[in-house]
Design a protein around this motif. Sequence first.
Motif, PDB file in Angstrom:
ATOM      1  N   GLN A 136       0.834  -1.207   0.000  1.00 28.06           N
ATOM      2  CA  GLN A 136       0.000   0.000   0.000  1.00 28.06           C
ATOM      3  C   GLN A 136       0.868   1.256   0.000  1.00 28.06           C
ATOM      4  N   GLY A 137       1.886   1.286   0.847  1.00 28.07           N
ATOM      5  CA  GLY A 137       2.746   2.456   0.968  1.00 28.07           C
ATOM      6  C   GLY A 137       3.491   2.457   2.280  1.00 28.07           C
ATOM      7  N   THR A 171       0.904   6.900   0.116  1.00 32.84           N
ATOM      8  CA  THR A 171       0.864   5.964  -1.004  1.00 32.84           C
ATOM      9  C   THR A 171       1.490   6.622  -2.224  1.00 32.84           C
ATOM     10  N   TRP A 194       5.302   0.647  -7.342  1.00 36.43           N
ATOM     11  CA  TRP A 194       4.917   1.991  -6.903  1.00 36.43           C
ATOM     12  C   TRP A 194       5.151   3.006  -8.021  1.00 36.43           C
TER      13      TRP A 194
END
Length: 85
Positions: A12-13, A28, A70
């Motif tokens: 997710q982050g 994120t 990402w």
Amino acid sequence: GGKKTLIKIDEQGATFRSYRDGSIQVLTAERSMEVQRQLGADIVLVFDECTPFKVAKSYTASSMRRSHRWARRSLRAFGEHDDGR
């Protein structure tokens, strides 16, 4: 010592504790693009994990693959709001 600020890094982050008010925050790839846009950044960087110096090679490899995912999310988020300026 103080409270640990970085809580976790996952797909997710990055989840961390705010140094300002102690609240839990999640950064994120998408939120990173949003914040940079709001700041009026001339150069925008993709979301990335900077691994610590002494970690296992397997962790570094996993982190690199996550950073690539990402980066794709960052690019997609940037493109969704790109106004050409």
